[in-house]
Structures are given as structure tokens and as C-alpha cells.
Scaffold this active site. Structure first.
Site: not given
Ligand SMILES: NC(=O)c1ccc[n+]([C@@H]2O[C@H](COP(=O)([O-])OP(=O)(O)OC[C@H]3O[C@@H](n4cnc5c(N)ncnc54)[C@H](OP(=O)(O)O)[C@@H]3O)[C@@H](O)[C@H]2O)c1
Length: 290
Positions: A10-12, A102, A126, A130, A151
Site C-alpha cells: 500500500g501507499m504507507l 484515522t 469507514y 476503524k 490525509w
Molecule cells: N489514505 C489515507 O488518506 C489515510 C488517512 C488516514 C488513515 N489512513 C490509514 O492508513 C493506513 C494505510 O493506508 P494506505 O492509504 O497506505 O492504504 P492502501 O494504499 O489502500 O493499502 C492497503 C493495503 O492493504 C492491503 N490489503 C487489502 N486487502 C487485504 C487483505 N484482505 N489482506 C491483507 N492485506 C490486504 C493491500 O494489499 P494488496 O496490494 O495485496 O491489495 C495494501 O497493501 C490504513 O490503516 C488507513 O486506514 C489512511
């Protein structure tokens, strides 16, 4: 340290794996293919989730499609709630867990930066899922750590800055919401804060971990595009009412990072420094030859 990163694609997660490896730690990164977190038996049988194999597990995996969550709530429920419950069950007496959450656990009506024990009141599916995930980490583990962030943007994924850049480069007329305020957080910066937290064996509990400056989506978009184009870019400002979305967003979700600073995690770079780094990395991804 030996660290297992869940959501490593994922992104993080992708920036976190790189930061941990650069800091000399032994890192295993899992995607959904390596361990499907919605599969209870797979979690139960996973040797990497035992203390012998790892010192820490960092859970960056989540269902993050905020609007889709409103229409298909079972998807975020499976990954943000059930999977976290199963994971915390497995991690009892196992490696320590640092779980990512989040700003969407708050309703955004406070009007000043949220601290960790402020009242939660998620506005959508969502945020609700969480929050329940957070509650499981707290209830099931004596030594769990939760980092709430907001964000997020990084070059390896779909993010607001990238969407703005691609739309602007395609010549689209951009109108951006100017009445929602939050803290943009660069994944590389957050990854470095997580590395510090693991290395210092940070105390149990919730911490807010977000970028240094609060701004509106409109202000952020102008700064992103001005950095990308290296010239001043001005955009049309609109209200949330003019850009309705299935999920309601908190109007003000600025998080105070005072607790994290007190724990000894060093200050974050400015948004401008982060955006310059982000744009340089994105350019390399878009034109790998240059
Ligand atoms: N994005 C934001 O703006 C934001 C803001 C606040 C908090 N957050 C939190 O920050 C964290 C990281 O967010 P992100 O945006 O980096 O996430 P992301 O890019 O959407 O990545 C999600 C990750 O979860 C994995 N995943 C999905 N389904 C799965 C499953 N069934 N089993 C195991 N792994 C699975 C994906 O793997 P695959 O590649 O194999 O699908 C991917 O590596 C999350 O907890 C999110 O709630 C995000």
C-alpha cells in the site's frame, strides 16, 4: 529489530518497508497474497505472527475507499474490524502491534486540534469500522500501539495530490473544496516516525501522527500544483455542499501531535519540504528514464 509489515504494497506500507530496511532492520512485507487478513484460519496458521519470528507487527492494511464503504459496508467491516480482531487474538503473547488508524474517528466539530482522548464520533462507515478496530487493539492487547493519521499521500498509490496533478496536467478545470481542514501527511515522514516508535519501544496507547501544518483541501491543492509546476497556481474554491460525496467528511480534523512529541518522536518536515520530495519521486515514477 525484526518487523512484519502488513499492507506492505500500500501507499504507507511500501514507504515503511523501505524506511525500516534502510535503518538496518530485518523486514518482512506482506500483501493480501502473502496473508489474506480476512481469512481467519490463515491468520491462525501464520508463523510470522509469533514472537520467535518478529519483534513488531505494523498493520498498514485496511479498506480505505471511504465512499465505497458507504455502499458496501461488509468490505471495510471484514478488513478493518474482523481482521483486526483475529490479528489481535493471534498476537496475544506475540510480537507487539502498531496499528494505523484515522482522523475519521472524529466528527470534526471541535474547532481546535483533537487530542488522543477527545470524544470520538465517526460520521461514516469507514470511520466507524476503524474505530471498532482501535477498540479491539485496546481491549485485546496489553501493549498495543495505535497511530492515528490523516490525509495521507505518497508516490506509491492513489492520493489527493496525485489526482490533482494528473487532472491539472490533463488540462481539467479544477474546483476544490475550501471548507474542510486537516493535516496532509507524507507517507515517508510517517514511516520515519513509525521507525522511531518501534526502535524506542514506544509506550502502549493511541498517538496522533500527522503532518506539521493544517490546511484546507483547496490550499493543499494549490501548494501541490505550485510545487509540481514550479509556478504559482490558483484554483477555484468551492464548498462541500457543491461537491457532494457518498461519505460525509469531518469539516475540521486537525490532530494535535503533542503526545507524540512528548514521547520523543522528532518534529516533522514542513509541508513544502515533503511536497518537493513527493514531486521528485513522482516524476521518477512517471518518467523512469529521466
Ligand atoms: N489514505 C489515507 O488518506 C489515510 C488517512 C488516514 C488513515 N489512513 C490509514 O492508513 C493506513 C494505510 O493506508 P494506505 O492509504 O497506505 O492504504 P492502501 O494504499 O489502500 O493499502 C492497503 C493495503 O492493504 C492491503 N490489503 C487489502 N486487502 C487485504 C487483505 N484482505 N489482506 C491483507 N492485506 C490486504 C493491500 O494489499 P494488496 O496490494 O495485496 O491489495 C495494501 O497493501 C490504513 O490503516 C488507513 O486506514 C489512511
Amino acid at each position: 529489530m525484526k518487523v512484519l509489515v502488513l499492507g506492505a504494497t500500500g501507499m504507507l506500507g511500501s514507504d515503511l518497508v523501505a524506511v525500516l530496511r534502510n535503518s538496518g532492520h530485518e523486514v518482512t512485507g506482506f500483501s493480501s497474497r502473502d496473508l489474506d487478513l480476512t481469512n481467519h484460519k490463515a491468520i491462525r496458521d501464520c508463523a510470522a505472527l509469533t514472537r520467535k519470528k518478529n519483534d513488531w507487527v505494523v498493520n498498514c492494511a485496511a479498506f480505505t475507499a471511504v465512499d465505497r464503504a458507504e455502499q458496501e459496508p461488509e468490505l471495510p467491516w471484514d478488513l478493518n474490524v474482523e481482521a483486526v480482531l483475529n490479528l489481535t487474538e493471534k498476537l496475544q503473547n506475540g510480537p507487539r502491534l502498531l496499528h494505523i488508524s484515522t482522523d475519521f474517528v472524529f466528527d470534526g466539530t471541535k474547532g481546535s486540534p483533537y487530542v488522543e482522548d477527545d470524544e470520538v464520533n465517526p460520521l461514516g462507515v469507514y470511520g466507524q469500522t476503524k474505530l471498532v478496530g482501535e477498540r479491539y487493539v485496546e481491549a485485546m492487547l496489553d501493549d498495543g500501539v495505535i497511530f492515528r493519521t490523516s490525509w495521507l499521500y505518497g508516490p506509491n498509490g492513489k492520493s489527493f495530490p496525485r489526482t490533482m496533478i494528473e487532472a491539472y496536467d490533463a488540462g481539467k478545470q479544477l474546483r476544490v473544496v475550501a471548507d474542510q481542514t486537516g493535516c496532509p501527511t507524507y507517507t515517508l515522514e510517517l514511516a520515519m516516525a513509525i521507525e522511531q516508535a518501534l526502535a524506542m519501544n514506544i509506550g502502549t496507547g493511541i498517538y496522533h501522527a500527522v503532518g506539521s501544518t493544517a490546511m484546507t483541501w483547496h490550499g493543499f491543492a494549490e501548494q501541490v500544483l505550485s510545487t509540481w509546476r514550479d509556478e504559482t497556481v490558483k484554483l477555484e474554491a468551492i464548498s462541500t455542499a457543491e461537491y457532494p460525496t457518498p461519505a460525509v467528511r469531518p469539516p475540521y480534523s486537525v490532530l494535535s501531535t503533542a503526545k507524540l512529541s512528548q514521547a520523543g518522536i522528532s518534529p516533522w518536515r514542513t509541508t513544502q519540504e515533503c511536497l518537493t520530495d513527493f514531486c521528485n519521486r513522482l516524476r521518477k515514477i512517471k518518467s523512469p528514464g529521466n
